[in-house]
Design a protein around this motif. Structure first.
Motif, short mmCIF file in Angstrom:
data_model
loop_
_atom_site.label_atom_id
_atom_site.label_comp_id
_atom_site.label_asym_id
_atom_site.label_seq_id
_atom_site.Cartn_x
_atom_site.Cartn_y
_atom_site.Cartn_z
N VAL A 137 4.01 -4.56 4.63
CA VAL A 137 4.96 -4.84 5.71
C VAL A 137 4.97 -3.71 6.74
CG1 VAL A 137 6.63 -6.42 4.65
CG2 VAL A 137 6.86 -3.99 4.25
N GLU A 157 1.24 -5.80 -10.52
CA GLU A 157 1.96 -4.66 -11.08
C GLU A 157 3.15 -5.16 -11.88
OE1 GLU A 157 1.96 -1.83 -12.00
OE2 GLU A 157 0.12 -1.17 -11.09
N THR A 179 0.84 -1.21 0.00
CA THR A 179 0.00 0.00 0.00
C THR A 179 0.87 1.25 0.00
OG1 THR A 179 -0.20 -0.21 2.39
CG2 THR A 179 -2.02 -1.08 1.07
N TYR A 197 13.93 4.53 -8.04
CA TYR A 197 14.42 3.45 -7.20
C TYR A 197 15.93 3.38 -7.37
CZ TYR A 197 9.51 2.11 -7.71
OH TYR A 197 8.14 2.11 -7.74
N ARG A 230 1.13 2.11 7.09
CA ARG A 230 0.69 2.45 5.72
C ARG A 230 -0.60 1.74 5.38
NH1 ARG A 230 5.63 2.84 1.43
NH2 ARG A 230 6.81 4.39 2.59
N SER A 278 3.33 -4.56 -4.29
CA SER A 278 4.50 -4.53 -3.40
C SER A 278 5.75 -4.44 -4.29
CB SER A 278 4.50 -5.79 -2.52
OG SER A 278 4.16 -6.92 -3.29
N THR A 324 9.04 -9.07 -4.94
CA THR A 324 8.04 -9.92 -4.27
C THR A 324 7.03 -10.51 -5.26
OG1 THR A 324 6.52 -8.07 -3.90
CG2 THR A 324 8.16 -8.46 -2.18
N TYR A 347 -2.70 -5.50 2.86
CA TYR A 347 -1.53 -5.91 3.64
C TYR A 347 -0.34 -5.07 3.17
CZ TYR A 347 2.78 -8.11 4.92
OH TYR A 347 4.06 -8.29 5.42
#
Ligand code: NAI
Length: 340
Positions: free
Chosen positions: A40, A99, A14, A165, A44, A77, A81, A38
């Motif tokens: 981690v 995604e 999220t 990133y 958030r 995510s 993952t 969900y």
């Protein structure tokens, strides 16, 4: 489906993109609701839950996929993952919108494709959302009409304001260029047969391993060429464009309903800060089409697991070319019948 007529969707991750999907589902997509989230970072997840109709906040992504009240899953995510979570969705026979990229290695992506084929049901959709962008669709419609003749050159430009990133060339290829190579395949209807890539670091202040400006040259299967500029630190804003040069004319994405502003000695139009502004219509259209395809069994007209794997195959070859300085050929692959 669960008791209500609405499709109950669980969202994993999220952050920027997961929040956007959650809020879009809640506010803009009929026939679906956010049932569980969900992340981690539970803070958030709770913050997004407050904006998306108060779904359940779960503390385990596998529990979310397996939860009987979740009909379908959105994975937003981090890239690394994706493959394992998609495999879990297949194991639980849950439709999934993952995604991009489908995986971070071609081997993992092909394993996902093989698992879906073994299941004998198409459950995977990949979030290569330019296929739902009105500007790109307008280009595709004109190209597909045939009135400009055969496409002979695709020209893509993809600029980010700031490096999102990790800025190593191969990460930018997997994470960002996956959109552009998919666009080239989708707009031309052709497969990539050879890649040649050059890259540089645009600012001396960036770390030495940074390669944030990349030029891709692709050769496609029907005597068509492609060039793509990826500039991940363009500073001024976020821009994506695509042009098809055809035998009898060209067709290019254009900003609709843009107003020209004259102020402070400048005449111009605005540039979005990031993808969330530029592609909002595409994200909503993608979610709406995915919801319809899951609910009503309508064919999915977005990217499949095969398309996701082909994007990785091409960006993997691009990374090889970047490092070797040589063109990298891609032998033709037969598309499995399940993805015809
Ligand atoms: P982000 O960093 O804003 O959000 C990622 C979220 O995932 C964070 O909230 C983080 O706490 C969470 N997270 C980290 N590890 C996790 C795990 N193991 N399980 C569940 N959640 C975990 O990143 P952003 O921009 O939202 O990107 C997410 C995905 O969306 C990426 O795969 C990216 O490639 C993709 N993306 C797609 C775009 C598109 O236009 N289709 C645009 C931007 C991102």
């Amino acid at each position: 489906m669960t008791s209500s007529d609405q499709l109950s969707i669980g969202i994993i991750g999220t952050g920027g993109m997961g929040k956007r999907h959650a809020v879009n589902l809640h506010q803009h997509v009929g026939g679906a609701r956010v049932a569980a989230v969900y992340d981690v970072d539970p803070g958030r997840a709770h913050a997004v839950a407050a904006e998306a109709g108060w779904p359940a906040v779960l503390d385990d992504p596998l529990a979310l996929v397996g939860d009987p009240s979740v009909d379908a899953v959105v994975i937003a995510s981090p890239d690394a993952t994706h493959a394992a979570l998609v495999q879990e969705c297949l194991r639980c026979q849950k439709p999934v919108l993952c995604e991009k990229p489908l995986a971070t290695s071609l081997a993992d992506a092909l394993q996902v494709v093989a698992a879906e084929q073994a299941l004998g049901r198409r459950l995977i959709s990949v979030g290569l959302m330019r296929r739902f962008d009105p500007q790109h669709l307008a280009v595709r419609e004109i190209a597909a009409s045939g009135r400009l003749g055969r496409p002979i050159l695709f020209k893509g430009v993809h600029r980010n304001a700031a490096i999102p990133y990790d800025a190593r060339g191969e990460v930018i290829l997997t994470n960002s260029a996956s959109h552009d190579v998919d666009t080239a395949r989708w707009l031309t209807g052709q497969e990539v047969e050879e890649v040649f890539v050059r890259g540089v670091r645009s600012h001396p202040s960036f770390s030495e391993e940074t390669i944030d400006l990349l030029l891709l040259q692709l050769t496609l299967s029907d005597a068509c060429l492609a060039t793509v500029e990826i500039y991940a630190a363009a500073e001024y804003g976020y821009e994506v464009s695509a042009e098809l040069v055809c035998q009898g004319g060209t067709v290019q994405t254009a900003q609709p309903r843009e107003a020209i502003v004259r102020a402070a000695g400048v005449r111009g139009t605005s540039v979005p800060a990031d993808w969330l502004g530029r592609f909002q219509a595409a994200y909503i259209a993608e979610l709406a089409a995915w919801t319809r395809s899951v609910q009503a069994g309508q064919p999915w007209n977005g990217a499949s697991a095969w398309d996701g794997a082909m994007a990785l195959r091409i960006t993997d070859a691009c990374a090889q070319s970047l490092h070797s300085g040589q063109p990298v050929p891609l032998r033709p692959l037969e598309r499995p019948a399940a993805y015809a």
